[in-house]
Write an enzyme that holds these catalytic residues in place. Structure first.
Site, PDB file in Angstrom:
ATOM      1  N   TYR A  42      10.458-123.938 -42.578  1.00  0.00           N
ATOM      2  CA  TYR A  42      10.937-122.597 -42.196  1.00  0.00           C
ATOM      3  C   TYR A  42      11.818-122.660 -40.949  1.00  0.00           C
ATOM      4  O   TYR A  42      12.924-122.113 -40.934  1.00  0.00           O
ATOM      5  CB  TYR A  42       9.728-121.684 -41.939  1.00  0.00           C
ATOM      6  N   SER A  96      15.699-116.052 -36.887  1.00  0.00           N
ATOM      7  CA  SER A  96      14.392-115.996 -36.218  1.00  0.00           C
ATOM      8  C   SER A  96      14.441-116.781 -34.917  1.00  0.00           C
ATOM      9  O   SER A  96      15.157-117.785 -34.816  1.00  0.00           O
ATOM     10  CB  SER A  96      13.327-116.614 -37.132  1.00  0.00           C
TER      11      SER A  96
END
Ligand SMILES: NC(=O)c1ccc[n+]([C@@H]2O[C@H](COP(=O)([O-])OP(=O)(O)OC[C@H]3O[C@@H](n4cnc5c(N)ncnc54)[C@H](OP(=O)(O)O)[C@@H]3O)[C@@H](O)[C@H]2O)c1
Length: 263
Positions: A155, A142
């Site tokens: 995350y 990501s």
């Protein structure tokens, strides 16, 4: 021209979102696709949809955080499809990070799925790829991995770990005939982001994202950051002073979007 004709591609996290769209796009590009996730029903439906469109698909269930389960699911898929040419470790989960209490359980889960899930998936195919002297390993990381963000650092740090391991792996495999691609998307419309109440700049739908990812894989890109506008914004964010990031993320931290189901 079908860019993945006669290739076997396994996609983890294929039951929804980006993985689901990737499986369809790769099948459309001629690959025999192996679908892996925990939920059997959406995998079976996707396999059926691909077969109905003239493609070839098999599926197997496993929790990617369970090394033995991943290994046996991938063995099940290769028995049906043949040795793996492309493995995309896409399965991932996300939840905000709270301070009091620190949600350590969610943190552990994100590392187990987002980091160890990648390692276990690669572990199941790397030996054969080395033997054959060819193959392609990809991870869906990501853009969030480029900056530790308040309220999201469980995350973001799991994705930073993926970015780092993909870089080391790529350099180590340099002369072994195995390609390594690290995919870093910005915001993509999937069940993971459906709960987000805030504005998501440069949001893409999953099918568009899948088409772009597959094109990047075909070009054997080392790192694929996209869309470029979000990639640029993330680069800028990484240079902002702490006080400004804290101010922008303040409201978010008061009421972060929790996943529909506990991790
Ligand atoms: N959406 C975005 O904006 C965005 C942006 C950047 C990166 N990403 C990354 O893209 C990847 C896909 O996310 P998405 O947005 O498509 O999310 P999603 O729609 O929630 O899909 C996640 C997929 O991962 C699978 N999965 C979750 N935990 C698993 C486990 N323990 N074992 C096996 N499979 C598991 C899920 O299947 P089951 O529930 O059936 O197991 C599902 O197929 C993730 O790695 C995510 O971090 C997403």
């Amino acid at each position: 021209m079908r860019r993945f004709a006669d290739q076997v591609a396994i996609i983890t996290g294929a039951s929804s979102g980006i993985g689901f769209a990737l499986a369809k796009e790769l099948a459309w590009q001629g690959a025999r696709v192996g679908l892996l996730a925990r939920r059997r029903v959406p995998l079976a439906e996707l396999a059926e949809e691909i077969r109905a469109a003239g493609g070839l698909a098999a599926y197997a269930t496993a929790d990617v955080g369970d090394r033995e389960a991943v290994r046996s699911a991938i063995t099940e898929l290769t028995t049906q499809l043949g040795p793996v040419d492309l493995l995309i470790a896409n399965a991932g989960v996300g939840a905000p990070t709270t301070l009091n209490p620190l949600n350590v359980h969610d943190f552990e889960k994100m590392y187990r799925v987002n980091v160890f899930g990648v390692v276990y998936s690669f572990d199941a195919v790397l030996g054969t790829m080395l033997q054959r002297g060819r193959g392609h390993l990809a991870a869906v990381s990501s853009l969030a991995g480029y900056k530790g963000l308040p309220g999201e650092w469980g995350y973001t740090s799991s994705k930073a770990a993926v970015n780092n391991l993909m870089e080391g792996l790529r350099i180590q495999l340099r002369d072994k005939g195995i390609t390594v691609t690290n995919i870093c998307p910005g915001f993509i419309q999937t069940p993971m982001t459906a709960k987000n109440q805030f504005w998501m700049p440069f949001l893409l739908d999953a099918d568009t994202a899948a088409r772009r990812i597959v094109a990047a894989l075909a070009r054997k890109k080392k790192v694929y950051n996209f869309p470029w506008g979000m990639s640029w914004l993330m680069g800028l964010t990484a240079r902002l002073p702490d006080w400004l990031v804290a101010r922008v993320m303040g409201k978010y931290n008061e009421n972060p979007p929790w996943p529909d189901q506990p991790l």
